[in-house]
Design an enzyme around this catalytic site. Sequence first.
Site, short mmCIF file in Angstrom:
data_model
loop_
_atom_site.label_atom_id
_atom_site.label_comp_id
_atom_site.label_asym_id
_atom_site.label_seq_id
_atom_site.Cartn_x
_atom_site.Cartn_y
_atom_site.Cartn_z
N HIS A 100 -15.60 29.37 -19.03
CA HIS A 100 -16.61 29.57 -17.99
C HIS A 100 -17.65 28.46 -17.94
O HIS A 100 -17.86 27.83 -16.90
CB HIS A 100 -17.31 30.92 -18.20
N HIS B 42 -13.13 40.87 -16.71
CA HIS B 42 -13.88 39.63 -16.53
C HIS B 42 -13.86 38.79 -17.79
O HIS B 42 -14.39 39.20 -18.83
CB HIS B 42 -15.32 39.99 -16.15
#
Length: 303
Positions: free
Chosen positions: A89, A47
Site C-alpha cells: 500500500h 482489505h
Amino acid sequence: MGRKTNMALTVGMASVTAWAASKVIAKPVPRKAKKALDFDNPVILAHRGGLLEAPENTLAAFTKSAELGVHGFAIDVRLTKDEEILVFHDEYLERTTDFNGKVSDFNLSELKKADAGHQFTNEYGEFTYRGKGEKLITLQELLDRFPHMFVSINIKESPETYEGSLIPSKLWRLIELLGVEDRVAITSPYGEQTDRFNLYAQDRIATGASYEEVKKSFAAFASQFGHLYNPRADLFRIPVKLGVFPLGGEGFISFLSKLNVHVYFVNVDDHDAMITLINAGAAGFITNSPSLAIKTIQEYIKE
C-alpha cells in the site's frame, strides 16, 4: 409585471425546455456486464488481506481471510526497483515492515528479506507476527496462490512518476499471461492510470472509478441532469461519505446500479452499518475485519 420579472421567467422557461429536451434525447448507456463482478450475494473483499486480523499484504492475512470464506481481496500494488509488481500500500516501507525507504528503492530480492509482520499488533498490543517469517509477496504470487479468488487491484503509483508510467502496461501483461481477466478489477485514485490500462485491456476487464469520477457521478445524481451521466467505470470503491458528499444513500446507490455500476463500500467494519448499506443496495464491502463481515453476511442471507 416588470422587465426583470419577465426576463427571469423567460430564462426559467428556457431552462425547463432545455431540461425536457435533454430528457428526450439523452439515453444513458449502462456499463457492459463483467464476469468478475457477477455475484449473487453481497461481496466481501478482505482489505489488504484483512489488516485488523493479520499483517496486511502477507500470506498470513490472505490465507486467514480465504479460510473464513471471503469472495476475494482488495489490494494495492507498487513497482519495485527491478519492475516487479508488489502487493503493497504505502510508498514507504517503515509503517508495516522493518525496512526503511521507498518500495521503488529496492529490488524484489531485497524486499523479500523484510519482516512484513514486524509492526503488526493484536488487540492486546502484542507483536504476534514479529520475527515469524512473514514476507512481502508479488501480485503473481497472490494470483497463483488463490486461483479462485476475485482480486480488486488498486494502482497506487502516480502517473507522473517513473514507476507510474510503467505499471499499467506491466499489469496488463501479467493479467494476460496468467489468464485471469475474468477474476480481477483494476482501480486507481488516478483516472489517468485506469485510462492507460484500458488502452491495453480495451474494456475487457472491470475497472473502478477515480476520485474525480465519483464526485462527477454524485454531482450528476444530485442535479436535475443525472440522465446525462454515462459512467466510465464498472466498480465504485467508495466510503459512506466523501468530504461533503453522502455516498451511502439508497438513491445514489440505485442511480449507479441502474447503470450497471457495482458499489463497494470501504472501511465499513460495523455490523449495523453493513446491514443498512446492504438494504440500500450495496454490492459489496472492502473490509479490514473479514471475520465480522462474513458473520454479518451469513446472518443477512439466513434472514
